[in-house]
Design a protein around this motif. Sequence first.
Motif, PDB file in Angstrom:
ATOM      1  N   THR A 156       0.833  -1.200   0.000  1.00  0.00           N
ATOM      2  CA  THR A 156       0.000   0.000   0.000  1.00  0.00           C
ATOM      3  C   THR A 156       0.866   1.247   0.000  1.00  0.00           C
ATOM      4  N   GLY A 157       1.958   1.227   0.775  1.00  0.00           N
ATOM      5  CA  GLY A 157       2.895   2.355   0.776  1.00  0.00           C
ATOM      6  C   GLY A 157       3.493   2.587  -0.590  1.00  0.00           C
ATOM      7  N   GLU A 158       3.777   1.512  -1.311  1.00  0.00           N
ATOM      8  CA  GLU A 158       4.329   1.648  -2.672  1.00  0.00           C
ATOM      9  C   GLU A 158       3.335   2.324  -3.590  1.00  0.00           C
ATOM     10  N   HIS A 159       2.045   1.976  -3.480  1.00  0.00           N
ATOM     11  CA  HIS A 159       1.020   2.624  -4.297  1.00  0.00           C
ATOM     12  C   HIS A 159       0.950   4.114  -4.006  1.00  0.00           C
ATOM     13  N   ILE A 160       1.067   4.468  -2.729  1.00  0.00           N
ATOM     14  CA  ILE A 160       1.007   5.890  -2.359  1.00  0.00           C
ATOM     15  C   ILE A 160       2.175   6.641  -2.995  1.00  0.00           C
ATOM     16  N   VAL A 161       3.383   6.101  -2.836  1.00  0.00           N
ATOM     17  CA  VAL A 161       4.577   6.749  -3.400  1.00  0.00           C
ATOM     18  C   VAL A 161       4.483   6.821  -4.921  1.00  0.00           C
ATOM     19  N   SER A 162       4.115   5.708  -5.555  1.00  0.00           N
ATOM     20  CA  SER A 162       4.038   5.686  -7.019  1.00  0.00           C
ATOM     21  C   SER A 162       2.975   6.643  -7.526  1.00  0.00           C
TER      22      SER A 162
ATOM     23  N   THR B  47      -5.372  10.038  -4.148  1.00  0.00           N
ATOM     24  CA  THR B  47      -3.929   9.837  -4.372  1.00  0.00           C
ATOM     25  C   THR B  47      -3.606   8.962  -5.570  1.00  0.00           C
ATOM     26  N   ASP B  48      -4.313   7.839  -5.734  1.00  0.00           N
ATOM     27  CA  ASP B  48      -3.888   6.894  -6.770  1.00  0.00           C
ATOM     28  C   ASP B  48      -5.009   5.926  -7.109  1.00  0.00           C
ATOM     29  N   VAL B  49      -5.029   5.495  -8.368  1.00  0.00           N
ATOM     30  CA  VAL B  49      -5.850   4.378  -8.826  1.00  0.00           C
ATOM     31  C   VAL B  49      -4.934   3.505  -9.672  1.00  0.00           C
ATOM     32  N   CYS B  50      -4.793   2.237  -9.282  1.00  0.00           N
ATOM     33  CA  CYS B  50      -3.820   1.360  -9.955  1.00  0.00           C
ATOM     34  C   CYS B  50      -4.370  -0.051 -10.042  1.00  0.00           C
ATOM     35  N   ALA B  51      -4.138  -0.710 -11.172  1.00  0.00           N
ATOM     36  CA  ALA B  51      -4.503  -2.114 -11.320  1.00  0.00           C
ATOM     37  C   ALA B  51      -3.557  -2.961 -10.474  1.00  0.00           C
ATOM     38  N   CYS B  52      -4.120  -3.818  -9.623  1.00  0.00           N
ATOM     39  CA  CYS B  52      -3.277  -4.626  -8.728  1.00  0.00           C
ATOM     40  C   CYS B  52      -4.082  -5.805  -8.207  1.00  0.00           C
ATOM     41  N   CYS B  53      -3.413  -6.961  -8.084  1.00  0.00           N
ATOM     42  CA  CYS B  53      -4.087  -8.179  -7.642  1.00  0.00           C
ATOM     43  C   CYS B  53      -3.851  -8.494  -6.168  1.00  0.00           C
TER      44      CYS B  53
END
Length: 380
Positions: A97-103, A187-193
């Motif tokens: 989750t932290g990676e998604h925030i940073v990315s 902050t973010d919307v990302c495709a992730c499983c």
Amino acid sequence: MKTIRLFDEDAFIKEFEAQVLSCEKQGKRYAVVLDKTAFFPEGGGQAADGGTLCGKEVLDVQEKDGVIYHYLKEEISGTVCGRLHWEQRFSRMQNHTGEHIVSGIIHMHTGADNISFSLTDSETTLAFNVPLSNELLAQVEKEANAVVFSNVGVRAYYPDAESLAKTDYRSKLDLTQNVRLVEIEGTDVCACCAPHCVRTGQVGLIKITGSESYKGGTKLWIQCGERALEHYTMLLGQAQEISHLLCAKIEKTATAVEKLKAAKEAAEYELVGLKRKAVAEAVAAVVPTAGNYLAVCDFRGDDLRLFADGLKDKVGGIIVVLEGDDNNGYRYVITAKETDIGSLVKEANAALGGKGGGRDNMARGSFCARLEKIKRFFEV
């Protein structure tokens, strides 16, 4: 039949019951398929969950065509109880989750794409396709932690095709169906499983611990949550030890190191001067000779070379200066003012177990021979 993914419904399920649909031996392991599971299979840069089924260790979890396979050493059947290694899973959720925030924040600032991601139990790495300055990364880290402290929601869902087509989201792959989105509010919307925290406050803390140039872009190392705390505790322990060794307050260690470095450089400069003086005195003490000259001394490296070079005006023949002993061999410098030493050095290496060479009529190398044999070869 596709396996029901309980971690999609609730990432905080720690224990569950399921029915064994199949258990097939594959090599030294058994591949177990359940009707449903909370075990996340390896994918998306994240390792498979660990845990147990009926107390038996799950060695690996993989997915193929929607079916999730649990690999065990032993055979199982019937109704089973699954238990995740929860501390491991939650740590991965914090870091993912932290990676998604940073990315997401980097993407908002620069439009950069995340081109790689890896999450192990020791480090989290992510890479972007543009260079990122230290100033920008400091700002990103500050903004990322502001998102954590604001404790906004994290939503994982499967949009329908119409909604997906209208949604602007990050993805490393060109996905068209069964797309799972992870949305971090504002902050973010990302495709992730993978499983994620449900609120950003659960991430705890985000720290960017390193960066380097990577394929024309930038690679980052981050630590989140408990790992960030462990990393800080390690660094604090190192700083306290350094503080003790330097007899300086922990906040003054950098200044103390600068002073120590300056003192070391001054001492090294003084030592060089003393060595040069010792070489000059040794050269002055040599009695001039028209023949060959050989000496064993304590000089090393460039000092050995300087000593040999200083003797050219006092020795008419071959100059051989050595450092070492019969047990460990000798380092040599061979030179002469008038005589070409090229062929002589080759012969000496062959006769004395030596290796080395040089140019400008000066050779450096080593001999593996006793001193008396070396003296006889050079006729001194």
